[in-house]
Design a protein around this motif. Structure first.
Motif, PDB file in Angstrom:
ATOM      1  N   LYS A  76       2.950   0.026  -0.875  1.00  9.17           N
ATOM      2  CA  LYS A  76       4.310   0.475  -1.165  1.00  9.17           C
ATOM      3  C   LYS A  76       4.642   1.614  -0.205  1.00  9.17           C
ATOM      4  CE  LYS A  76       3.933  -0.909  -6.018  1.00  9.17           C
ATOM      5  NZ  LYS A  76       4.052  -0.492  -7.449  1.00  9.17           N
ATOM      6  N   GLN A  84      11.951   1.902  -0.754  1.00 10.72           N
ATOM      7  CA  GLN A  84      10.615   1.464  -0.353  1.00 10.72           C
ATOM      8  C   GLN A  84      10.645   0.041   0.182  1.00 10.72           C
ATOM      9  OE1 GLN A  84       8.128   1.730  -3.839  1.00 10.72           O
ATOM     10  NE2 GLN A  84       7.886   3.973  -3.684  1.00 10.72           N
ATOM     11  N   TRP A 124       7.699  -3.077   0.266  1.00  9.63           N
ATOM     12  CA  TRP A 124       6.368  -3.433  -0.178  1.00  9.63           C
ATOM     13  C   TRP A 124       5.808  -4.486   0.777  1.00  9.63           C
ATOM     14  CZ3 TRP A 124       6.688  -4.100  -6.271  1.00  9.63           C
ATOM     15  CH2 TRP A 124       7.113  -2.875  -6.822  1.00  9.63           C
ATOM     16  N   THR A 169      -1.048  -4.818  -2.196  1.00  8.41           N
ATOM     17  CA  THR A 169       0.361  -4.554  -1.886  1.00  8.41           C
ATOM     18  C   THR A 169       0.518  -3.072  -1.544  1.00  8.41           C
ATOM     19  OG1 THR A 169       1.176  -6.313  -3.338  1.00  8.41           O
ATOM     20  CG2 THR A 169       2.723  -4.555  -2.752  1.00  8.41           C
TER      21      THR A 169
END
Length: 285
Positions: free
Chosen positions: A215, A204, A206, A213
């Motif tokens: 993801k 991932q 972010w 945030t």
């Protein structure tokens, strides 16, 4: 005996000559009758001549035409006068007049006004030349592609504010691996602060802002676009395409140049990165 033979020969000649003259006479009679039959076909049956006015584009034209003439014939007559092809004319006489109707049937008399609606060839050509809204949009997109990212209005607006005070140092003509800490001090398209944290163990990235945030799975990012910033080649403008179309691009400004290749490699993978490079190279060739 000789006399009888001569008489017999003469009789035969007379018989032969007789039918020939008759056939010739018959041919002459037939030709004459045919000519007489053709005469009525070429005679005009336009009826009484009518003087009336045709109105087209606020201009008036004096027209003289036969009362038994049809609207179709009138259109053909008008096309050179008003410059509108007959097939593109609409003649209004108490409503739309059909081509097969005559002036007499439509009640056109001396002094009547006949309205004509239609587009000239030049008008049609102008419409054909004029691009549609979709074509204009496509042209704008093409021009935007030719224009560098930094010169495009949406990016210029952010870049003109200058590099943020807390931006990470950038190094041009250098390639470094992603650091273990977030890439910070960058801006998004609204001018707000943004940071990138690569969680490779989770596959991932972010995207963090003051508000939230996001993801994002790395394999959901369709493409990564970047370009050096004019007069600041140690930094790049970068876009992460988060959806199926370019409208889903997430723009990031003041990305340190030394990390650009590592970001692309982490998101796209080495093989896909090579494929994208090959495609770009082929397009340039």
């Amino acid at each position: 005996m000789e006399q009888e033979e001569q008489n017999s020969a003469c009789e035969k000649l007379e018989k032969l000559a007789g039918p020939a003259k008759s056939d010739e006479a018959n041919d002459l009679t037939t030709d004459t009758s045919q000519k007489q039959e053709l005469i009525p076909a070429v005679q005009s049956t336009n009826g009484e001549r009518i003087d009336f006015k045709v109105v087209f584009n606020k201009k008036k034209f004096d027209i003289t035409f036969g009362s038994e003439d049809t609207i179709g014939a009138l259109k053909s007559h008008l096309q050179d006068i008003i410059g509108v092809p007959s097939t593109m004319q609409k003649i209004m006489i108490k409503g739309l007049a059909r081509d097969e109707m005559t002036l007499k049937k439509l009640g056109v008399v001396k002094g009547s006004k006949v309205m004509v609606i239609g587009s000239t060839v030049n008008d049609v050509l102008e419409v054909v030349k004029k691009p549609s809204a979709q074509q204009l949009k496509e042209e704008e997109q093409k021009e935007a592609q030719k224009e560098s990212l930094c010169q495009q209005k949406q990016h210029k607006k952010v870049l003109e504010k200058g590099a943020p005070e807390d931006v990470m140092p950038g190094i041009k003509n250098c390639k470094e691996n992603l650091p273990s800490f977030p890439l910070s001090g960058m801006l998004n398209k609204t001018g707000g602060k943004v940071r990138l944290t690569f969680k490779l163990e989770l596959d991932q990235v972010w995207i963090g802002t003051k508000e939230r945030t996001q993801k994002i799975p790395l394999n959901s990012i369709k493409s990564v676009t970047s370009e050096p910033i004019d007069d600041h080649e140690e930094y790049h403008v970068m876009a992460l395409q988060l959806g199926p179309t370019e409208a889903s691009r997430y723009w990031i400004y003041w990305v340190p140049a030394q990390y650009v290749e590592a970001i692309k490699e982490a998101i796209l993978g080495k093989w896909q990165l090579f494929q994208n490079w090959s495609t770009d190279y082929s397009d340039k060739m």
